[in-house]
Each structure stands twice: as structure tokens, then as C-alpha cells.
Design a protein around this motif. Structure first.
Motif, short mmCIF file in Angstrom:
data_model
loop_
_atom_site.label_atom_id
_atom_site.label_comp_id
_atom_site.label_asym_id
_atom_site.label_seq_id
_atom_site.Cartn_x
_atom_site.Cartn_y
_atom_site.Cartn_z
N GLN A 180 -0.25 -13.07 -3.38
CA GLN A 180 0.38 -11.80 -3.73
C GLN A 180 -0.68 -10.76 -4.07
OE1 GLN A 180 3.27 -10.48 -7.31
NE2 GLN A 180 4.21 -11.88 -5.84
N ASP A 181 -0.48 -9.52 -3.56
CA ASP A 181 -1.37 -8.43 -3.93
C ASP A 181 -0.56 -7.36 -4.65
OD1 ASP A 181 0.03 -7.10 -1.95
OD2 ASP A 181 -1.62 -7.09 -0.51
N GLU A 182 -1.12 -6.17 -4.80
CA GLU A 182 -0.49 -5.14 -5.63
C GLU A 182 0.22 -4.06 -4.81
OE1 GLU A 182 -3.61 -3.65 -8.07
OE2 GLU A 182 -3.80 -5.49 -9.25
N ARG A 183 0.47 -4.28 -3.54
CA ARG A 183 1.17 -3.26 -2.75
C ARG A 183 2.57 -3.02 -3.32
NH1 ARG A 183 1.25 -6.07 2.98
NH2 ARG A 183 -0.67 -6.93 2.07
N GLU A 184 3.05 -1.81 -3.08
CA GLU A 184 4.34 -1.43 -3.65
C GLU A 184 5.47 -1.45 -2.63
OE1 GLU A 184 3.81 2.34 -5.51
OE2 GLU A 184 2.45 1.56 -7.07
N ASP A 185 5.16 -1.68 -1.35
CA ASP A 185 6.23 -1.73 -0.36
C ASP A 185 6.63 -3.19 -0.09
OD1 ASP A 185 4.27 -2.84 1.24
OD2 ASP A 185 3.86 -0.99 2.32
N THR A 186 7.50 -3.39 0.88
CA THR A 186 8.00 -4.74 1.18
C THR A 186 7.36 -5.34 2.43
OG1 THR A 186 9.84 -3.81 2.49
CG2 THR A 186 10.24 -4.20 0.14
N SER A 187 6.29 -4.72 2.93
CA SER A 187 5.63 -5.24 4.13
C SER A 187 4.96 -6.58 3.83
CB SER A 187 4.59 -4.25 4.65
OG SER A 187 3.54 -4.10 3.70
N VAL A 188 4.76 -7.35 4.90
CA VAL A 188 4.16 -8.69 4.77
C VAL A 188 3.01 -8.81 5.77
CG1 VAL A 188 4.58 -11.18 4.91
CG2 VAL A 188 6.39 -9.66 4.09
N ASP A 189 1.87 -9.34 5.30
CA ASP A 189 0.72 -9.60 6.17
C ASP A 189 0.71 -11.07 6.57
OD1 ASP A 189 0.08 -7.01 5.66
OD2 ASP A 189 -1.78 -7.45 4.56
N VAL A 190 0.39 -11.33 7.84
CA VAL A 190 0.14 -12.69 8.33
C VAL A 190 -1.30 -12.73 8.80
CG1 VAL A 190 0.75 -14.43 10.03
CG2 VAL A 190 2.55 -13.02 9.00
N VAL A 191 -2.15 -13.48 8.09
CA VAL A 191 -3.57 -13.59 8.42
C VAL A 191 -3.79 -14.95 9.06
CG1 VAL A 191 -5.92 -13.43 7.54
CG2 VAL A 191 -4.10 -12.11 6.44
N LEU A 192 -4.04 -14.96 10.36
CA LEU A 192 -4.13 -16.21 11.13
C LEU A 192 -5.50 -16.85 11.00
CD1 LEU A 192 -2.42 -14.78 14.34
CD2 LEU A 192 -1.34 -16.23 12.59
N GLY A 193 -5.51 -18.18 10.79
CA GLY A 193 -6.75 -18.93 10.69
C GLY A 193 -6.93 -19.90 11.84
N SER A 194 -8.03 -20.66 11.80
CA SER A 194 -8.35 -21.58 12.89
C SER A 194 -7.36 -22.73 13.02
CB SER A 194 -9.76 -22.13 12.70
OG SER A 194 -9.85 -22.83 11.46
N GLY A 195 -6.59 -22.99 11.95
CA GLY A 195 -5.62 -24.07 12.00
C GLY A 195 -4.29 -23.67 12.62
N TYR A 196 -4.14 -22.41 12.97
CA TYR A 196 -2.87 -21.97 13.55
C TYR A 196 -2.73 -22.51 14.98
CZ TYR A 196 0.62 -19.04 15.79
OH TYR A 196 1.71 -18.61 16.49
N THR A 197 -1.52 -22.96 15.30
CA THR A 197 -1.25 -23.43 16.66
C THR A 197 -0.12 -22.64 17.30
OG1 THR A 197 0.19 -25.16 15.75
CG2 THR A 197 -2.10 -25.77 16.27
N THR A 198 1.05 -22.61 16.65
CA THR A 198 2.19 -21.90 17.23
C THR A 198 3.23 -21.65 16.16
OG1 THR A 198 3.82 -21.95 19.02
CG2 THR A 198 3.44 -24.01 17.84
N LEU A 199 4.22 -20.83 16.48
CA LEU A 199 5.33 -20.61 15.57
C LEU A 199 6.30 -21.79 15.63
CD1 LEU A 199 6.22 -16.86 16.36
CD2 LEU A 199 4.79 -17.73 14.50
N VAL A 200 7.05 -21.92 14.56
CA VAL A 200 8.13 -22.92 14.55
C VAL A 200 9.15 -22.51 15.62
CG1 VAL A 200 10.04 -23.84 13.18
CG2 VAL A 200 7.81 -23.49 12.13
#
Length: 228
Positions: A180-200
Motif C-alpha cells: 500500500q502507498d499513499e495515493r488518494e485515488d482508487t487506481s491499482v498498479d501491477v508491477v510484473l516480475g520474472s516469476g510472472y507467467t500468465t493470468l488466471v
């Protein structure tokens, strides 16, 4: 009767005979002007200034042409994926507690998702953003980032008002970490790493699911969120 002096009469007759004088005043002639202003020198200066202006004009045109060519090449490189613009490093401040909720699955069209790629795989952020958009999520910023976490699948980041949206995104990607950070809106960040393969797979996402947030880096047992 008084006679006018002969000397004065002589001077008056001489003045009348001299075309450069008028009632005792000298008239400025062309020869006099030529002695002050040299026409040949003035013309040479005009030629020199004209050449300088033409040279400056050619230089400006050449610089503009080069800039336009560089801009066209840069735009083509971006379009082809040869260049990806880097976004500022995401450095969120983690909350002291892992929100437990329970949170309910939100309609995707109410969640704006920013996707960032930390892997060497070019275009991964665009690929995941497109896939989430197909599921109805609102497309936000797409770009690159830097997070030093080996084997990371993805980080899900939001402000306090975006917790439910973050929970919804965690249902799309297995093994994610919420921060969690201090932003005031409802947006969401997705930060992809090397372990990512695919979406469910869409059919495996439980749209009616309710539960806690996943914060494996902080605690194995999430702490319930504080009452509003």
C-alpha cells in the motif's frame, strides 16, 4: 543720396552666379553627400548582410529537417517496440499491516489498472494490459519499472481507497504481493516480475469471492484492516 559700397555689390553678384549658395547659405550638393556616404561601401555591406541572412536561414532549415527525421525515426522505433520508455522507479511505502478485509470482488470496469514491466521481456506490460482490458478493466499507464526482487511474480499496489480493486487484481494473477502507498485515488498498479507467467483463466476467477489480501512478504497471517 548714399551709394552702396562696391564690395557688397560685388559679393551679391558673385552669390547670384554661384548655384551652391542661396541668400548667403550654402546648398548641400550630391558631391557633398557622396563625400559622406560611399555608395559602393554601402552596397557591399548590404550584400554581406544578405549573405549572412541566407546562410542563417539555410542552417535553421537544415536543423529542422534533421529534428523531423529524428522524431520520425524515434516514433517508428516506439511503434516497432525497438524502444520502450522507462517509467520512474516504483518505490511504494508499504503499510504496516496487511489489510484482511474481507474484500469483495469489484466489477472490472470500475478499476483502473497501471501495468509496469521489470523483466527483460519487451512488451510484457502491454501484453498484460491488453489481457486485463479484455476482461473489462480500465487501461491506465503502461511502461517499465525497476524492482529488485528475485523471482517475484507481481506486486499489486494501491492506496487505502483502492484496496478492494487490488484484491480484485490479485484474483487475476496468482502469487502476488500487496503493498500500500499513499495515493488518494482508487487506481491499482501491477508491477510484473520474472516469476510472472500468465493470468488466471477467466473461468477460474471467482467473481463473487470475498477474502483477505495476500501479503506474503510481510506476514503469513494477514491482520484485519482497521475499522473506518
Amino acid at each position: 543720396m548714399t551709394d552702396r559700397p562696391s564690395g557688397t555689390a560685388h559679393r551679391n553678384r558673385a552669390a547670384k552666379a554661384d548655384p551652391t549658395e542661396w541668400h548667403g547659405h550654402r546648398i548641400v550638393t550630391e558631391d557633398d553627400l557622396g563625400a559622406v556616404f560611399d555608395p559602393e561601401a554601402d552596397e557591399a555591406e548590404r550584400v554581406r548582410l544578405a549573405r549572412r541572412r541566407r546562410l542563417r536561414h539555410r542552417i535553421v532549415i537544415a536543423v529542422l529537417v534533421v529534428l523531423l527525421l529524428l522524431a520520425a525515426l524515434f516514433a517508428q522505433a516506439l511503434q516497432k517496440g525497438w524502444i520502450e520508455l522507462s517509467e520512474p522507479e516504483v518505490a511504494p511505502t508499504a503499510s504496516a499491516e496487511c489489510p484482511a478485509g474481507p474484500f469483495t470482488y469489484q466489477p472490472p470496469e470500475t478499476v483502473t489498472v497501471n501495468v509496469f514491466n521489470t523483466t527483460p521481456t519487451a512488451g510484457l506490460a502491454t501484453q498484460v494490459s491488453d489481457a486485463l482490458a479484455e476482461r473489462g478493466f480500465l487501461r491506465g499507464t503502461v511502461g517499465n519499472s525497476m524492482v529488485n526482487r528475485v523471482g517475484m511474480t507481481a506486486i499489486i499496489i494501491s492506496g487505502p481507497d483502492g484496496e478492494a480493486g487490488a484484491f480484485t487484481l490479485q484474483q487475476q494473477i496468482p502469487g502476488t504481493q500487496y503493498v500500500q502507498d499513499e495515493r488518494e485515488d482508487t487506481s491499482v498498479d501491477v508491477v510484473l516480475g520474472s516469476g510472472y507467467t500468465t493470468l488466471v483463466p477467466p473461468e477460474s476467477v471467482l467473481a463473487t469471492a470475498a477474502g483477505p489480501m495476500s501479503c506474503p512478504w510481510m506476514s503469513e497471517t494477514p491482520t484485519p484492516a482497521a475499522a473506518p
